[in-house]
Each structure stands twice: as C-alpha cells, then as structure tokens.
Design a protein around this motif. Sequence first.
Motif, PDB file in Angstrom:
ATOM      1  N   GLN A 170       8.411  -5.150  16.028  1.00 41.99           N
ATOM      2  CA  GLN A 170       7.362  -5.359  17.024  1.00 41.99           C
ATOM      3  C   GLN A 170       7.898  -5.902  18.329  1.00 41.99           C
ATOM      4  OE1 GLN A 170       3.623  -7.245  15.834  1.00 41.99           O
ATOM      5  NE2 GLN A 170       4.357  -7.048  13.754  1.00 41.99           N
ATOM      6  N   GLY A 171       9.166  -6.231  18.351  1.00 41.22           N
ATOM      7  CA  GLY A 171       9.751  -6.661  19.607  1.00 41.22           C
ATOM      8  C   GLY A 171       9.921  -8.160  19.768  1.00 41.22           C
ATOM      9  N   TYR A 172       9.769  -8.905  18.683  1.00 43.40           N
ATOM     10  CA  TYR A 172      10.056 -10.337  18.795  1.00 43.40           C
ATOM     11  C   TYR A 172      11.561 -10.521  18.982  1.00 43.40           C
ATOM     12  CZ  TYR A 172       5.309 -11.399  17.406  1.00 43.40           C
ATOM     13  OH  TYR A 172       3.951 -11.484  17.368  1.00 43.40           O
ATOM     14  N   PRO A 173      11.952 -11.490  19.814  1.00 41.80           N
ATOM     15  CA  PRO A 173      13.380 -11.658  20.111  1.00 41.80           C
ATOM     16  C   PRO A 173      14.104 -12.336  18.951  1.00 41.80           C
ATOM     17  CG  PRO A 173      12.116 -13.357  21.225  1.00 41.80           C
ATOM     18  CD  PRO A 173      11.125 -12.482  20.520  1.00 41.80           C
TER      19      PRO A 173
ATOM     20  N   GLU B 225       9.494  -5.969   9.923  1.00 41.10           N
ATOM     21  CA  GLU B 225       8.222  -5.732  10.596  1.00 41.10           C
ATOM     22  C   GLU B 225       8.132  -6.541  11.890  1.00 41.10           C
ATOM     23  OE1 GLU B 225       5.533  -3.313  10.707  1.00 41.10           O
ATOM     24  OE2 GLU B 225       5.876  -3.583   8.560  1.00 41.10           O
ATOM     25  N   LEU B 226       8.560  -7.777  11.830  1.00 37.21           N
ATOM     26  CA  LEU B 226       8.507  -8.641  13.013  1.00 37.21           C
ATOM     27  C   LEU B 226       9.481  -8.159  14.080  1.00 37.21           C
ATOM     28  CD1 LEU B 226       8.244 -12.149  11.322  1.00 37.21           C
ATOM     29  CD2 LEU B 226       6.584 -11.181  12.908  1.00 37.21           C
TER      30      LEU B 226
ATOM     31  N   ASP C 133      -2.010  -9.168  -3.055  1.00 35.96           N
ATOM     32  CA  ASP C 133      -0.772  -9.747  -2.572  1.00 35.96           C
ATOM     33  C   ASP C 133      -0.864 -11.264  -2.757  1.00 35.96           C
ATOM     34  OD1 ASP C 133       1.340 -10.703  -1.081  1.00 35.96           O
ATOM     35  OD2 ASP C 133       1.182  -9.104   0.394  1.00 35.96           O
TER      36      ASP C 133
ATOM     37  N   GLN D 293       7.652 -16.231  10.680  1.00 36.58           N
ATOM     38  CA  GLN D 293       6.651 -16.067  11.731  1.00 36.58           C
ATOM     39  C   GLN D 293       6.802 -17.122  12.819  1.00 36.58           C
ATOM     40  OE1 GLN D 293       2.298 -16.370  10.975  1.00 36.58           O
ATOM     41  NE2 GLN D 293       2.832 -14.447   9.989  1.00 36.58           N
ATOM     42  N   LYS D 294       7.030 -18.351  12.396  1.00 35.57           N
ATOM     43  CA  LYS D 294       7.227 -19.448  13.349  1.00 35.57           C
ATOM     44  C   LYS D 294       8.430 -19.170  14.236  1.00 35.57           C
ATOM     45  CE  LYS D 294       4.372 -23.014  12.455  1.00 35.57           C
ATOM     46  NZ  LYS D 294       4.257 -23.642  11.127  1.00 35.57           N
TER      47      LYS D 294
ATOM     48  N   ASP E 180       0.828  -1.205   0.000  1.00 32.38           N
ATOM     49  CA  ASP E 180       0.000   0.000   0.000  1.00 32.38           C
ATOM     50  C   ASP E 180       0.865   1.258   0.000  1.00 32.38           C
ATOM     51  OD1 ASP E 180       0.850  -0.867   2.439  1.00 32.38           O
ATOM     52  OD2 ASP E 180      -0.951  -0.276   3.544  1.00 32.38           O
ATOM     53  N   LYS E 181       1.956   1.215   0.763  1.00 31.81           N
ATOM     54  CA  LYS E 181       2.819   2.403   0.838  1.00 31.81           C
ATOM     55  C   LYS E 181       3.577   2.619  -0.461  1.00 31.81           C
ATOM     56  CE  LYS E 181       3.222   2.213   5.805  1.00 31.81           C
ATOM     57  NZ  LYS E 181       3.793   1.290   6.759  1.00 31.81           N
TER      58      LYS E 181
ATOM     59  N   ALA F 267       9.718 -16.213  14.908  1.00 29.75           N
ATOM     60  CA  ALA F 267       9.460 -15.046  15.755  1.00 29.75           C
ATOM     61  C   ALA F 267       8.666 -15.432  17.000  1.00 29.75           C
ATOM     62  CB  ALA F 267       8.713 -13.980  14.954  1.00 29.75           C
ATOM     63  N   ILE F 268       7.618 -16.205  16.837  1.00 26.28           N
ATOM     64  CA  ILE F 268       6.811 -16.522  18.016  1.00 26.28           C
ATOM     65  C   ILE F 268       7.387 -17.690  18.802  1.00 26.28           C
ATOM     66  CG2 ILE F 268       4.688 -15.595  16.998  1.00 26.28           C
ATOM     67  CD1 ILE F 268       3.738 -18.444  16.555  1.00 26.28           C
ATOM     68  N   GLY F 269       8.516 -18.231  18.351  1.00 30.51           N
ATOM     69  CA  GLY F 269       9.199 -19.246  19.135  1.00 30.51           C
ATOM     70  C   GLY F 269       8.737 -20.661  18.896  1.00 30.51           C
TER      71      GLY F 269
END
Lengths: 342, 581
Positions: free
Chosen positions: A242-245, A238-239, A71, A220-221, A53-54, A223-225
């Motif tokens: 957001q503060g994912y470790p 982006e991930l 997309d 994604q997997k 979009d941007k 990022a969320i551990g």
Amino acid sequence: MKKIIALLLIAMFSIAVLGCSRQAAKSPAPEQTAKKNLAGTTLKAYAAYGPLDKIFAEFQKETGIKVEFLDMSSGEVLSKLRAEKGKPTGDIWFGGGVDSFIAAQSDGLLEPYISPEAAKVPAQYKEKDGYWTGVSLAIVTFLVNKDRCKELGIPVPESWADLLNPKLKGEVVMSDPAVSGTAYFTLYGLIKDTAQGWPYMGKLNVNIPAYAKRGGEPPQKAAIGEATVGISPDTSEELKAQGYPAVTVFPKDGTPWWPSPVAILKGSQNPDGAKAFVDWCLSEKGQNILKQYTPRVPAREGIAYPAVVEGIKSAKMMNIDFIQAGNERDAILAQFQKIRGK
Amino acid sequence: MRETPFWHNSKRSVANKTAGVSFKDTPFQELSEKLIYILLGSSLLLFILWPILLVLKESLHGNSGLSLGCYYQLFSQNRRLISDSFLLAVASSALSVTLGLVMALYLTYSHWKGKLFIYAVLLLSMISPPFIAALSYVMLFGRRGFITYKLLHLSINPYGWHGVLIMQVLGFASIAALLIMGVLSSRDQSLEQASMDLGATPLQTLLRVILPVAKPGIIVAFLLVFVQVLADFGTPIIIGGNFSVLASEAYLQVIGLYDLPKASAMSTLLLIPSLLMFLIYRRMMNRSHFSSPSVGSSSNELMRLSPFTNLFLGVLTLSFVGFELLKYLTIFWGAFARTWGVNFSFTLNHIVDTLGAGKMDSFWRSLEYSLIAAIICSFMGMLLSYYLERKKYWGHSFFDFVATLPFMIPGPFLGIAYLLAFHGPPIDMTGTALIVICNCMFRQIPVSTRAGAAVLTQISPDIELSAKDLGARDLRVFFDIILPQLKPAFLVSFINTFTATMTTVGAIIFLISPGSKLATVELFEFVKIGKIGEAAVFANLIILATLIINLMFSFIIMKRKLRNQYLGGEGVYVSGIARAN
C-alpha cells in the motif's frame, strides 16, 4: 388486533425458553464408504493465516468443499475451545501460534490425523501422533519504518542487538506474549538463546513503551509511524504494497520461528472434509498456493521459498523446542511479568 | 377522586389500585397477563441471571471445591490494579460529566442557531465503529498524529492512563450532555426569571438556581457513566499502553491465559461498586422527579448568559464538536484515501474491492441481527417497564435488579457466560444465530427497561385508571394507552439496541461461529491484515446504515417532531453507551 402481537410475543419467548435445542437427532451418516463425495459439504474453520478468503476459495475450487471461517488469534481459539468443552462449533484450526495447539492437545481438544502428505514434512515441524502438522514456518521479523529511522538519525536496525540503541527508546512495539504467539516465541527464542537470555529481554523492555494487546498491532504501528520497529509475524506484504515506508528485516543474530499448524478439532461435524483440508494444505499444490498468498517458508520439503523470504537463508534460525516452549509457558509468562515490572 | 398530584404519592396508590383485581377482569384475562409476566421473568432468569451465576460459580472455583482463593490473590497481588480502576473511573466520569454539563448548558441557553447542528453531532458521536475510530484517534492525536505532530509539532505519547482518560471523557461526554439536557429541558423557567428579577446576575443565577435544578441529572449522569467506565475494557486495551484496569485485565485473563476463575473474580469485583451505584441511582430516581411539568412558561424568553460565560461554554462545546467531526472526517476520507495516513490522494479502489469481494454478507447479517434484536428488545423492555413500574407483581424489585445486571459487566464476560450456559443440554444453542441475537438483546435490556420506566414515571396514571374504569382490560390498557405514550422510550431503546448491536465486538467474539460473521468482525479482519482503507469503507457502511435506520425509525415512530424533552430525563442514554463492548 393488538392481542395478536401479545400472542406473538408469548410465542417468541416460548421458543426462546423452550426451543433452541439443536437437532440432536443427526441421522447416522450414510455409509462411511461414500468417500470423495465431499463436494457441496461445508467446513468450518478457525484460522489465523494470510488472506483467508482467497486461500479457501482455492480449496473450494479444488474439492468443492465450501469453507466458512473466522479469523481468530490462536489464544482466542484456545479459550473458545476450552469453554466449548470438546463440542466445538468448528471443524478445523488453521494457523496461529503452535503453543496454543500444544495446549489444546494436552487438553484433549484435538483429533489426531496423520495425513499421507505429512510424510514430506520434516519431523521437527509436526506432532508425532498427528495432533497437529506444520503447514509453513512463521517467522518473526522487524517491520521497520524507514522514514522514522531517518528522523531519528539511525540506520535500519538489523539485529536484536541493534534494538537496544538508546535512540530507539519508546520506538519498539511488541505484543503481549500472553496474547500473541508471535510475541511468545520471540520471548522464548530470546531467553533460550545463549547470547541473549533474560538480561537481554530486560534491556529490550526499556525500549518498548507498551506491550500491544492485539497480535496484529506492531506492524501496523510501525507502518503508520507511531513506532519505528514493530516485532511482527510474517513480512506484512499487504502494508508494504500500500505504500507505507516500511521494510522487513530478518534479525541477523537469530530469527525466532515456529511451525504454523493445521489441526482437526475433536468432535468435528465434518471429519472427512477436515481431513481433505489437511491433505490439501500439505500437498505440493496446496503448499504452492499457500506461499503465493502468504509468503512463508513452506513446511513441505522440496518447495521453493517465496522470493520475499529468500532473505531468511542468510539469517540464523533460532533453535526452539516447541514442546518445551508449550510446557514452560506459564512459568515463563510469570517471569516475564516481573521483568516488565507489573 | 385522587387529589394528590401524581408525582407525589402516586406509586403507592396505583399499586393499590391495580393490585386488586378489577371486577371486569375475567380469570382468563388475569391469567394471560400473569402468564406474560412469568414468561418475561423466566426469560430474564434464564438469559441473564443463570449465565452470570455460572460465572460467579467459576470465580469460587478452587483446587479443591469452593474457595475464596481468587479473591484473596486479587487483593494481595493486584491492589494497584484495583485502585487504578476506581481512580480512573472516578476521574473519567467526573470530567466527562463536567464536559457534558458545559455542553448541556450551552445547548440550553445559547441563542445561536447552530445549536441543532451541535445536537446532531452529539447524537452522531454515539455511533462509533470499533477499531477504526480508535485508529483515527491515534492517527490524529498519536505520537505521529496529524494534529499533534504535523500541525502542532508536539510529540505526545497518547498511550497510558492519560490517553484512556481523554478517550473516555470524550467518549462519554455526549451521553452525559444529553442526560443533563433532558433534565434542563423540563425545568421551570420562571425560577430563572424570578432570580433575575430579584437582581441576580446571569452567572449567579446559573450557579445558584440552574445548577441545583440540574443536580439530579448531573448525579444520574455521573452514576451511569461511572458504571460504564468501570466496565469499559476496549479503551484501555487500545490506548492504555502499560496501564490496565480490572475490566481489560479480566479480558486478557480470558483471552491470553484462559484463567476463567481469576477473570470471573475480577468481574465480580467490578460488579460490587456498580451495584452500589445502581442502588443510589434507584433512590435518586424515586425521590427526585424530573418532571415538574413546565407550567406554560414556554413563551418566556430564554435567559441570556453573560458574554463571557457564553464564550467559555461555547468554546468548550465547539472544540468537542470539532474533535468529533475531525474523527468522522478522517474515517470518511480513509475510505477514499489511497494509503491511510501516508498518501491521502483520492481512490475508489477500496470501495470497489470491498463491495465486490462477497464481503457484504456479513454486513447484511449485521443489519438483520440488529433489527431483530432492537425490535424484540424494545418490546420486551416496554412490557417489562410496564410490569415493573405499574403492575408491581410479586418479585418486581428482584426482576428489576436482574434486568439491570447486564449493564454492569464487561461485554466479553457476558459472552463467556453465554458460552458456559448454552453449550449443551438443556439448552444447546451455540453456533446458532439465536445465541448471538439473544446476547445482544439481553445486554441492552437494562437500557430499554430503564427508558420505559423513566417515561412511565412521567406519565400520569389517571388515563390508565380512566380506561380501566371504562372497562378496558389490563392488556388492552397496555397496548392502547401505555404503548403509544411509551413511543419515545421505545425509540430510545430501539436506537440504543440497534446501534450497540451494529458496533458490538467484545461479547460476540465467543459466540459467533464460522459462517455467521458480523460486520464488525469483518472490519477487524481488514484491520488485522493491514487493509485499513477497506476497513474504513466498512466502518463508513456501519455508520451510514446505523444513521439511516435510526433516522427512518425515528421518523416512523415519532411521525413529525422529535421533541427534545420527549427524549429527556432518564430516557436518553441513547445509543453508544454500549460502545465499550
């Protein structure tokens, strides 16, 4: 009273059955020469790129052309284009695995266009007849979950060799190469690499619990551990924001990559708008805007690398022949099926 | 007049009566009625049969003309895949029906006031936005899941056949429960009382009286869930890991390899057992009748189950409810949590970002499409069920069959079929809103038609016959007599189509064009780039909107009371059945 409803129903069905033909009588475009009068027209895009979009908003600001987009991963676009048999519902195809673009080209689904701006793009990043032109280099990276590494008691893996660590058994996620361009070029790069080859892939397979069926899943997997390492396209800013470790690692012993292309679809309803978009993507200004939203190595010469991919300079880029990769796709995927034991 | 009770021989006599032209019918009226039938029939042929036939043709596509090569290849190389698919389908449907039965029994016999709440949760669990629901399952029960890992310190790998099994059992249990409840609610309570009076324990009564009574419901639930599980490709893709089934493999053949012939062959293979199930199901529906109208036994006191049985049923039911609530809470909180899964502190940023970014267009579009699809599909379904169940014109069983087909094929497949059928002359409608709406609509036609037929079999045709005797014409009979009685079926159909269209994703991915995105597609884009908070906002919007519209519509249609038994019997497949797509 109720009869009206019945009549309405009849009318509805009749419309459904008889009508729906798109107005075939498209008035012949008034003088092709009315150039640069593209403002206000609409461009339809299939895309797999950063924040679309941007990016398209910037393009509209510049040219006045509104972009409507979907997309879709490149495999999906290819399937759709093939089913549409040369009468596409879109105008341009932007980003994704170059393997699908090569396949589409050989199926005659793309319209060649050599943009004047493409002169600045090195030959290895573009198709010689202009069927597609690389916009940026998509790079395969590891997205590593730092917390998980600590729990497993291992350092952050930095190379393909590190991924074979027995402690990472079941902790490495990769997409199915049949679905994802990222995964296909990872596979292709690894098996063609003299130091790795098919035997390496066989060993890596042991640590991969399952091949994800969607391209965006691995980062994604991680990022969320759910996993420790996700074999990912790009750097997943982006991930991380957001503060994912998570940290991005460019594998030291060889980074698979491919040019992420832009192409005009054969049968486009707005060919001039499509050309304007290709020109814009490859222009100096467009390249700088693109890298600002999706930090990748720019395809055009003389554009500074975005800070986050500076690390790529110390990594080793794999040597990949894309045309070959596209041609060998079926054979390699078949061989891969054997490795994963299916 | 006719003395036989309508639920015995009624069909034949109605058919005889209506087949002959009533002397009051003028040729014109007769004609207009037939015309509607022809229009309905031809739209079924055009929008269901033709696309599917094109796909079948594709499966016979060989190197040189027609060939069975694809099937040969399938059977020689994919035997494992085939057996896995059927084993999983049997296991998933058996378990989900068992769980459904437990919940149905609990809801029917428990004296607890909270029953209504459980019922509401069952209905809510039908609205399941794609991706984000799966994501929340993984976050709760995955390898690092909140429940499994953080609380219970287990490291369970949810990916594999067991994960698919669990997700499918949980996913289809509520539909099974509602179906069985429907049957139980119209049971004759005096049977139980007789059993108790004769000295049987509640458990004996449960096993020897109630279960046999519920049997048709149980079997129907099993058949319907079986067909749905077989066509479910989403769950195996998200949670299957290395385990795959025919439906998911067919999807990947199309998406990844564009091997349309092979994908078509796989889908055709899925169609065969489904057809078999459908035939069994039709026979069941014709033989056993759900509605022995309860003979004024409503004032009787509800049988009390033994405390142990009650506890057993209650614990299972409540754990299901707990699971579901947890899922929805996670999705809800995800919209406000700073970083989904890592940092659960409160923020409004996601909401502000989502609502402010011009992303709402797709949401409104989804609402619009779903409303249109739901209303037209429900009208069509009611009309069809009337023609098929009552009028029985020439070819009715064939059309009945065609109207059931979309139920049995995996969603994306119908998408491809539409693309093959309606791209270019004679009908060129790719890239339009119409093709998306038609696809969503015709995909749900089976449910609407079945719901209508189910209610019609329970309504005595006497009123219609009286109306006709008094001079009403057939169309008038339909609108004045039949339609009002079909209200519950209309409602079920509306809720089902609306919910399915709001949450669909598989079938339409090939049909939507740039510029006509739907909410689920937008949701997927958020998930893809990792903006899970924004995705959660969207998921909540979808849940909320679906809930509100469904409730509003229920209220309008049913005015006051929504009586369970109205929604009973075959009628309640309700929504969410199509969640698989």
